[in-house]
Scaffold this active site. Structure first.
Site, mmCIF file in Angstrom:
data_model
loop_
_atom_site.group_PDB
_atom_site.id
_atom_site.type_symbol
_atom_site.label_atom_id
_atom_site.label_comp_id
_atom_site.label_asym_id
_atom_site.label_seq_id
_atom_site.Cartn_x
_atom_site.Cartn_y
_atom_site.Cartn_z
ATOM 1 N NE ARG A 45 -3.980 2.383 -20.274
ATOM 2 C CZ ARG A 45 -4.269 3.138 -19.245
ATOM 3 N NH1 ARG A 45 -3.670 4.304 -19.105
ATOM 4 N NH2 ARG A 45 -5.136 2.765 -18.344
ATOM 5 C CG ASP A 88 -2.506 6.041 -23.330
ATOM 6 O OD1 ASP A 88 -3.745 6.213 -23.336
ATOM 7 O OD2 ASP A 88 -1.747 6.487 -22.452
ATOM 8 C CE LYS A 144 -25.276 2.014 -20.008
ATOM 9 N NZ LYS A 144 -25.135 0.861 -19.106
ATOM 10 C CG HIS A 174 -27.382 -4.479 -23.746
ATOM 11 N ND1 HIS A 174 -26.981 -3.665 -22.727
ATOM 12 C CD2 HIS A 174 -27.918 -5.572 -23.154
ATOM 13 C CE1 HIS A 174 -27.266 -4.251 -21.572
ATOM 14 N NE2 HIS A 174 -27.835 -5.407 -21.794
ATOM 15 C CE LYS A 178 -31.603 -7.131 -22.276
ATOM 16 N NZ LYS A 178 -30.885 -8.299 -21.793
ATOM 17 C CD GLU A 212 -28.386 -5.789 -13.369
ATOM 18 O OE1 GLU A 212 -27.604 -6.462 -14.035
ATOM 19 O OE2 GLU A 212 -28.171 -4.602 -13.078
ATOM 20 C CG ASP A 231 -24.994 0.927 -15.080
ATOM 21 O OD1 ASP A 231 -24.232 0.952 -16.066
ATOM 22 O OD2 ASP A 231 -25.377 -0.132 -14.533
ATOM 23 C CG HIS A 236 -30.398 -0.425 -20.186
ATOM 24 N ND1 HIS A 236 -29.837 -0.281 -21.427
ATOM 25 C CD2 HIS A 236 -29.427 -0.953 -19.416
ATOM 26 C CE1 HIS A 236 -28.587 -0.711 -21.401
ATOM 27 N NE2 HIS A 236 -28.311 -1.118 -20.184
ATOM 28 C CE LYS A 336 -25.139 -3.105 -11.410
ATOM 29 N NZ LYS A 336 -25.466 -4.002 -12.520
HETATM 30 C C1 BG6 Z 1 -25.520 -2.738 -18.532
HETATM 31 C C2 BG6 Z 1 -25.206 -2.128 -17.196
HETATM 32 O O1 BG6 Z 1 -25.802 -1.748 -19.483
HETATM 33 O O2 BG6 Z 1 -26.670 -3.587 -18.401
HETATM 34 C C3 BG6 Z 1 -24.954 -3.210 -16.151
HETATM 35 O O3 BG6 Z 1 -24.040 -1.315 -17.324
HETATM 36 C C4 BG6 Z 1 -26.137 -4.166 -16.107
HETATM 37 O O4 BG6 Z 1 -24.749 -2.628 -14.879
HETATM 38 C C5 BG6 Z 1 -26.471 -4.671 -17.503
HETATM 39 O O5 BG6 Z 1 -25.769 -5.246 -15.267
HETATM 40 C C6 BG6 Z 1 -27.751 -5.483 -17.489
HETATM 41 O O6 BG6 Z 1 -27.938 -6.063 -18.747
HETATM 42 P P1 BG6 Z 1 -28.755 -7.408 -18.932
HETATM 43 O O7 BG6 Z 1 -28.815 -7.596 -20.394
HETATM 44 O O8 BG6 Z 1 -27.972 -8.470 -18.218
HETATM 45 O O9 BG6 Z 1 -30.082 -7.171 -18.282
#
Ligand code: BG6
EC number: 1.1.1.49
Length: 480
Positions: A45, A88, A144, A174, A178, A212, A231, A236, A336
């Protein structure tokens, strides 16, 4: 070399774009994998001249890319491929301006990367279509979480399906990019010795943990609406579960692999109201210490509600209703601000049927994704000397040692390259996303209906006590 294309990143000045996507594209460019005519346009934006965006991109990429990989000349050439357009995404008129800015495609494929909140997915796709910006060469990449429930995910998928064919849609998780996650498939499907033991008769339980130590950083506004379940767990962790549990596909191609994964998601034993009480744990961190540093409670984080009851930790005992896995619990946990960053899958085998020696333990296969990538099998061996004293010893496959310390590809590099090559094997198909939500929804609903507030845990610990009881009551314990 990949196709000539325009890569358009919605949310182009966000953390994901600057921290992950641009560095990944830089690496691909440096390795000669991007077509020289590629154009990368960040869409956001705030009005900003092109050169200011190029400077911003350079600053963020320099911070992200190892010094030895940041080459001034290459960056100079890469920067000429970067552009910026202020718009926008909720305003349909802005897409007409975008079409004008982009000009005629002239044989260039258009790749739309939606690094935005999911509530913008439908407006963006609809407006792209109205502005005539989608053709059979276009592709769309979605981050996601896709929606926040089965209903919203289905609505998003339908809106996307009205404009793009499923083969043009790349739903990114993602974790699938890996290296060790792909290695999990190699381990399972290229080593015949594992197949006969990869089943309920030999395996006691499976643990999948993504822990994490980071908090929510600058993403409080998003995270407070999502929580750990939406999340991480819905995508994942369930994707990892699929790769551990799926049957060998007939071929290693997009449809065969995804057909097998979706069978697992559909075979997940539905979570009942009683299971929500007995087999799920939600937690939220309170103040604590990480690496000697005091960190605040979750509800004091930036952009988080002061009385938030969003979970920053979730643990679940899942079961798969099929022959291979009947009776084997899959314990999933993520959180977390835990004691340390560690992502791993543990396959805990059953003990020997008749014990001959004191001190023997059941074998364990550890697949560690983070912080370092390794696969190790714990075996019992006799210690040297008189007497049968046994100790567990690890057969270690340290990937960095075996393959040297060459630069490891980031997951986004691998996945962006797959998008450019049109390979969707490592992306989630529509039915997978919806099957995952169908299993998750009753957990979220159950917590809401029973007013189940998250259990507090101190930052820097291993999560709430109840997560430990989840295993302890069956005589098991979390690894690490
Ligand atoms: C993301 C989440 O998809 O993956 C984050 O939204 C998380 O909250 C992250 O921290 C963790 O990814 P990685 O690759 O660091 O384990």
């Amino acid at each position: 070399m990949t196709i000539p294309c325009d890569i358009l990143v919605f949310g182009g000045t966000g953390d994901l774009a600057l921290h992950k996507l641009l560095p990944a594209l830089y690496h691909l460019y440096r390795e000669g994998r991007l077509h020289p005519a590629v154009r990368i346009v960040a869409l956001a934006r705030s009005p900003m001249p092109r050169n200011s965006f190029q400077k911003l991109a350079e600053r963020r990429c320099r911070a992200q890319i190892a010094r030895s990989d940041f080459d001034e000349d290459t960056w100079g050439r890469f920067a000429t491929r970067l552009d910026y357009f202020s718009m926008d995404a909720a305003q349909s008129a802005d897409f007409g301006r975008l079409a004008h800015f982009l000009g005629e495609p002239g044989g260039l494929a258009r790749i739309y990367y939606l690094a935005t909140a999911p509530n913008l997915f439908v407006p963006i796709v609809t407006h792209l279509s109205i502005a005539g910006l989608v053709d059979s060469e276009s592709r769309i990449v979605l981050e996601k979480p896709i929606g926040h429930s089965l209903e919203s995910a289905t609505a998003i998928n339908s809106a996307i399906g009205a404009v793009f064919d499923e083969s043009q849609v790349f739903r990114i998780d993602h974790y699938l990019g890996k290296e060790t996650v792909q290695n999990l498939m190699a381990l399972r499907f290229a080593n015949a010795l594992l197949e006969p033991v990869w089943r309920a008769t030999q395996i006691d339980h499976v643990q999948i943990s993504v822990c994490e130590s980071l908090g929510v950083e600058n993403r409080g506004a998003y995270y407070d609406r999502a929580g750990a379940t939406r999340d991480m767990l819905q995508n994942h962790l369930l994707q990892l579960l699929c790769l551990v549990a799926m049957e060998p596909p007939a071929q290693f191609d997009a449809e065969s692999v995804r057909d097998e994964k979706v069978k697992i998601l559909r075979a997940l034993k539905p979570i009942t109201d009683q299971d929500v009480q007995d087999k799920t744990v939600r937690g939220q961190y309170s103040a604590g210490k990480i690496g000697g540093q005091e960190v605040p409670a979750y509800y004091f984080e930036k952009d988080v509600d002061n009385d938030s009851d969003t979970e920053t930790f979730v643990a679940v005992e899942a079961h798969i209703n099929n022959w291979r896995w009947a009776g084997v619990p899959f314990y999933l946990r993520t959180g977390k601000r835990l004691a340390k960053r560690s992502s791993q899958i543990v396959i805990q085998f059953k003990p020997v049927p008749h014990r001959l020696f004191d001190g023997d333990r059941a074998n364990q296969l550890l697949i560690q994704l983070q912080p370092d990538e390794r696969i190790s099998l714990q075996m019992m061996t006799k210690t040297p000397g008189k007497g049968m004293h046994l100790e567990p010893v690890e057969l270690n496959l340290n990937l960095a040692q075996v393959f040297g310390q060459t630069r490891r590809w980031d997951a986004y590099e691998r996945l962006l390259l797959d998008v450019l090559e049109g390979d969707s094997t490592l992306f989630m198909r529509r039915d997978e996303v919806e099957a995952a939500w169908a299993w998750i929804d009753p957990i979220l609903k159950g917590w809401q209906e029973h007013f189940q507030t998250p259990r507090p845990y101190h930052a820097g610990t291993n999560g709430p006590e109840q997560a430990h009881s989840l295993l302890a009551r069956h005589g098991r314990a979390w690894h690490g």
